[in-house]
Write an enzyme that holds these catalytic residues in place. Sequence first.
Site, PDB file in Angstrom:
ATOM      1  N   ASP A 117       0.886  -1.209   0.000  1.00 27.93           N
ATOM      2  CA  ASP A 117       0.000   0.000   0.000  1.00 27.93           C
ATOM      3  C   ASP A 117       0.898   1.226   0.000  1.00 27.93           C
ATOM      4  O   ASP A 117       1.927   1.243   0.668  1.00 27.93           O
ATOM      5  CB  ASP A 117      -0.951   0.081   1.215  1.00 27.93           C
ATOM      6  CG  ASP A 117      -2.165  -0.834   1.066  1.00 27.93           C
ATOM      7  OD1 ASP A 117      -3.243  -0.399   1.446  1.00 27.93           O
ATOM      8  OD2 ASP A 117      -1.993  -1.941   0.557  1.00 27.93           O
ATOM      9  N   THR A 118       0.468   2.251  -0.676  1.00 24.14           N
ATOM     10  CA  THR A 118       1.371   3.302  -1.100  1.00 24.14           C
ATOM     11  C   THR A 118       0.586   4.591  -1.301  1.00 24.14           C
ATOM     12  O   THR A 118      -0.615   4.549  -1.435  1.00 24.14           O
ATOM     13  CB  THR A 118       2.026   2.877  -2.449  1.00 24.14           C
ATOM     14  OG1 THR A 118       2.632   1.601  -2.265  1.00 24.14           O
ATOM     15  CG2 THR A 118       3.076   3.837  -2.927  1.00 24.14           C
ATOM     16  N   VAL A 119       1.280   5.728  -1.344  1.00 23.22           N
ATOM     17  CA  VAL A 119       0.651   6.969  -1.794  1.00 23.22           C
ATOM     18  C   VAL A 119       1.397   7.488  -3.015  1.00 23.22           C
ATOM     19  O   VAL A 119       2.620   7.455  -3.073  1.00 23.22           O
ATOM     20  CB  VAL A 119       0.612   8.049  -0.693  1.00 23.22           C
ATOM     21  CG1 VAL A 119      -0.330   7.649   0.430  1.00 23.22           C
ATOM     22  CG2 VAL A 119       1.997   8.359  -0.130  1.00 23.22           C
TER      23      VAL A 119
END
Length: 552
Positions: free
Chosen positions: A364-366
């Site tokens: 999960d990342t931005v």
Amino acid sequence: MSPFDSSFAFPPFGAASRRSPVYARNAMAAASHPAAVEAGLGMLDRGGTAADAAVAMAAVLAVVEPCSTGLGGDAFVLYHDAASRRVTGLNGSGRSPQALDFDTLASRTGGALPPRHALAVTVPGACAAWCDLLERHGVLPLAEVLAPALEYAAEGFVVGPVTAHLWAEGADALRAAGGEELLPGGEAPRPGQPVTSPGMARVLDILSGAGGTEAARRAFYAGEIAADIVTAVRERGGVLDASDLAAHRSQWAAPITTMYRGLRVSECAPNGQGITALMALDVLSALDAPTFGDGFGPARVHAQVEALRLAFADSRRYVADPDHEDVPVRGLLDADYAAQRARQVLPGRRNPDIVHGTPPASSDTVYFCVMDAFGNACSMVNSCYMTFGTGIVPRNTGFALQNRGHNFSLDPASPNRLGPGRRTYHTIIPGMLHDRRGTLLGPFGVMGGFMQPQGHVQILSALADDGCDPQAALDRTRFCITDGTPGGELAVEEGMPEAIRVALADMGHPVRMVGGYDRALFGRGQIILRDPHTGWLTAGSDPRADGCAFGY
């Protein structure tokens, strides 16, 4: 229930979005949280560059989306400098501990590497990347850039619905690793709940008061924060040492590129997986994929899926730390090799025999992006990998440590094998677009593990093949090969036309439909593009996130 009650229920994702693209004349920012957009535009309003804005956005996101990003993770950047008309890549990925090898793994886990284990912690590279980006391309003091994030950490912010969902998904990982510091009141915050982050306030205060980027880098990698990180990892059975943190450095490198339908697509070089997107685009170019069927239909989606399966087969075989292995980038992006691989795409049916090829010699990342009034553009990804990474939260820091080491291969013959001081195959990949003449069009990206190159291919097809605006490209339903391997299950987003889903299944693809909040599987993207004729900016922000795009 009153609509002013912060605990009111938010509806799940619908199957369709209706957002208009956002237009601006001078500058634009786009991110998965409005607070980050506001912080970025605030830096630009103060005379800052896209670099200043991007770091301010990264810092705010580290506070308001700790499930997805933070100072315990890594960062990759593509930066278009208007003065030189050049794009450079910043690799902010950390290395494995020097004490990590197969014997250590065998003695501590029996030879396996569980995804949340402390042995999966690699050196967090984000802080150094922030500092390096500001040193080369920023104009504002570090303390000013970090001020919005520090204010949110100390005084509070409100948790968005998607962030709350991801926070809740990662709550058990935090509890298992002693990371309750990120569970206010012992639970994941609800949508609309105000939250503070005293630990992040402490860390940001230390960095802001250090006296500049070099001093901040020392404070993080050789001061009390580093000591807190080492203590937390070793208490949980890891081998990270203070010397591993002190030795960390980011790397600047030229991006890798290819052409697709008149667009020059830039990605960060390996050890990132941006080359996966470029290889898939090259295969689609060799196939002339838009001629398959009638636009966005089963034939095109099938071609994209197969091109990505081929690309993943090669990237999982060859992508590794270029400081330790010879990664055949030129061969993998060779046009003749792409044509050879394209012959394995079978019209009307899934190829069951896709394996890696032999290129000619040579997470999960931005995701967030910004374009400033000076003509600079920054495309950036910051991530702790899986939701809350390992779940290990160093004392009073407000950030979770990443588990990037889980991406190492446990095959001693693999170029991406586990070993001391190595950077693993990395999933985070910012993108940048130019036209044939080298004129900047803008930054783009889709966050989310192995979804990222798949998202790049799908939104680029929407932009280049169908002439979609940025928002329409992001709104389009997506597919995802779920585990990043050629044989992976094919997840299809709720809302994709039934005719496409049925046709893909008939072609032999193992289709599974995904809806609701689980649509986060398909990534959360942002796009900003400048019209080369009018000069105006157009942006879109993914409906699968809590964010927005805005400019002036």
